[in-house]
Scaffold this motif. Structure first.
Motif, PDB file in Angstrom:
ATOM      1  N   THR A   1       0.832  -1.199   0.000  1.00 25.47           N
ATOM      2  CA  THR A   1       0.000   0.000   0.000  1.00 25.47           C
ATOM      3  C   THR A   1       0.869   1.252   0.000  1.00 25.47           C
ATOM      4  O   THR A   1       1.844   1.343   0.745  1.00 25.47           O
ATOM      5  CB  THR A   1      -0.925   0.010   1.227  1.00 25.47           C
TER       6      THR A   1
ATOM      7  N   SER B   1      -2.223   7.445   2.467  1.00 26.74           N
ATOM      8  CA  SER B   1      -3.462   7.479   1.671  1.00 26.74           C
ATOM      9  C   SER B   1      -3.296   8.178   0.334  1.00 26.74           C
ATOM     10  O   SER B   1      -4.236   8.752  -0.204  1.00 26.74           O
ATOM     11  CB  SER B   1      -4.595   8.141   2.469  1.00 26.74           C
ATOM     12  N   LYS B   2      -2.096   8.139  -0.230  1.00 29.95           N
ATOM     13  CA  LYS B   2      -1.818   8.744  -1.532  1.00 29.95           C
ATOM     14  C   LYS B   2      -2.106   7.747  -2.641  1.00 29.95           C
ATOM     15  O   LYS B   2      -2.229   6.541  -2.415  1.00 29.95           O
ATOM     16  CB  LYS B   2      -0.354   9.201  -1.619  1.00 29.95           C
ATOM     17  N   THR B   3      -2.235   8.267  -3.871  1.00 28.35           N
ATOM     18  CA  THR B   3      -2.366   7.426  -5.061  1.00 28.35           C
ATOM     19  C   THR B   3      -1.325   7.857  -6.083  1.00 28.35           C
ATOM     20  O   THR B   3      -0.813   8.983  -6.032  1.00 28.35           O
ATOM     21  CB  THR B   3      -3.773   7.538  -5.690  1.00 28.35           C
TER      22      THR B   3
ATOM     23  N   THR C   1       3.181   0.759 -10.707  1.00 27.72           N
ATOM     24  CA  THR C   1       1.929   1.354 -10.297  1.00 27.72           C
ATOM     25  C   THR C   1       1.303   2.003 -11.523  1.00 27.72           C
ATOM     26  O   THR C   1       1.983   2.238 -12.523  1.00 27.72           O
ATOM     27  CB  THR C   1       2.124   2.366  -9.144  1.00 27.72           C
TER      28      THR C   1
ATOM     29  N   ASN D   1      -3.858   6.599 -10.419  1.00 26.18           N
ATOM     30  CA  ASN D   1      -4.850   6.549  -9.339  1.00 26.18           C
ATOM     31  C   ASN D   1      -4.841   5.252  -8.530  1.00 26.18           C
ATOM     32  O   ASN D   1      -5.751   5.017  -7.733  1.00 26.18           O
ATOM     33  CB  ASN D   1      -6.266   6.827  -9.862  1.00 26.18           C
ATOM     34  N   GLN D   2      -3.845   4.424  -8.695  1.00 24.48           N
ATOM     35  CA  GLN D   2      -3.716   3.185  -7.924  1.00 24.48           C
ATOM     36  C   GLN D   2      -3.161   3.517  -6.548  1.00 24.48           C
ATOM     37  O   GLN D   2      -2.265   4.349  -6.423  1.00 24.48           O
ATOM     38  CB  GLN D   2      -2.776   2.247  -8.688  1.00 24.48           C
ATOM     39  N   ASN D   3      -3.665   2.861  -5.489  1.00 24.04           N
ATOM     40  CA  ASN D   3      -3.193   3.143  -4.136  1.00 24.04           C
ATOM     41  C   ASN D   3      -2.223   2.085  -3.608  1.00 24.04           C
ATOM     42  O   ASN D   3      -2.004   1.984  -2.413  1.00 24.04           O
ATOM     43  CB  ASN D   3      -4.370   3.298  -3.170  1.00 24.04           C
ATOM     44  N   TYR D   4      -1.642   1.303  -4.490  1.00 21.89           N
ATOM     45  CA  TYR D   4      -0.668   0.292  -4.081  1.00 21.89           C
ATOM     46  C   TYR D   4       0.425   0.150  -5.137  1.00 21.89           C
ATOM     47  O   TYR D   4       0.263   0.531  -6.293  1.00 21.89           O
ATOM     48  CB  TYR D   4      -1.342  -1.066  -3.838  1.00 21.89           C
TER      49      TYR D   4
ATOM     50  N   ILE E   1       2.919  11.275  -7.088  1.00 17.53           N
ATOM     51  CA  ILE E   1       1.677  10.999  -6.366  1.00 17.53           C
ATOM     52  C   ILE E   1       0.655  12.110  -6.580  1.00 17.53           C
ATOM     53  O   ILE E   1       0.979  13.227  -6.960  1.00 17.53           O
ATOM     54  CB  ILE E   1       1.924  10.827  -4.848  1.00 17.53           C
ATOM     55  N   ASN E   2      -0.613  11.754  -6.326  1.00 17.63           N
ATOM     56  CA  ASN E   2      -1.710  12.726  -6.313  1.00 17.63           C
ATOM     57  C   ASN E   2      -1.877  13.231  -4.904  1.00 17.63           C
ATOM     58  O   ASN E   2      -1.691  12.534  -3.953  1.00 17.63           O
ATOM     59  CB  ASN E   2      -3.028  12.079  -6.769  1.00 17.63           C
TER      60      ASN E   2
END
Length: 87
Positions: free
Chosen positions: A23, A27-29, A52, A55-58, A86-87
Motif C-alpha cells: 500500500t 493514503s496517496k495514489t 503502479t 490513481n492506484q493506491n498500491y 503521487i496525487n
C-alpha cells in the motif's frame, strides 16, 4: 514519493498469486504509470518488477518469471526502492 522497503521473513497465505502488493503510504495514489525493479527471494533469488498505474493506491511486485509466489511462513524476502509521482 520515494518508497524504500525491506520485508524480511514475510509470511504469505491465502490464494497463491504472481503479485504482492504494498500500500502506498499516507493514503496517496499514483499520478501515473511507473515501473522499476526490485529483489525477491521466494524461494531462491529473483529480480522482479515493481509498478503502479494512474490513481492506484498500491505498488505491485511481479516476479520476472511470472510464477506464483510460494505460500508459507517466513518464506518471502522483498527489497527495493521505488520513486513515483503521487496525487
Amino acid at each position: 514519493m520515494t518508497v524504500s522497503f525491506y520485508l524480511d521473513s514475510t509470511t504469505l497465505s491465502g490464494t497463491a498469486s504472481n503479485a504482492v502488493r504494498i500500500t502506498i503510504p499516507a493514503s496517496k495514489t499514483a499520478a501515473g504509470p511507473q515501473i522499476g525493479s526490485c529483489f525477491v527471494a521466494n524461494p531462491g533469488g529473483f529480480f522482479a518488477t515493481i509498478s503502479t498505474t494512474t490513481n492506484q493506491n498500491y505498488l505491485q511486485i511481479l516476479k520476472t518469471d511470472s510464477s506464483n509466489f510460494t505460500l508459507g511462513t517466513n518464506t518471502v524476502f522483498l527489497g527495493g526502492q521505488f520513486e513515483f509521482e503521487i496525487n
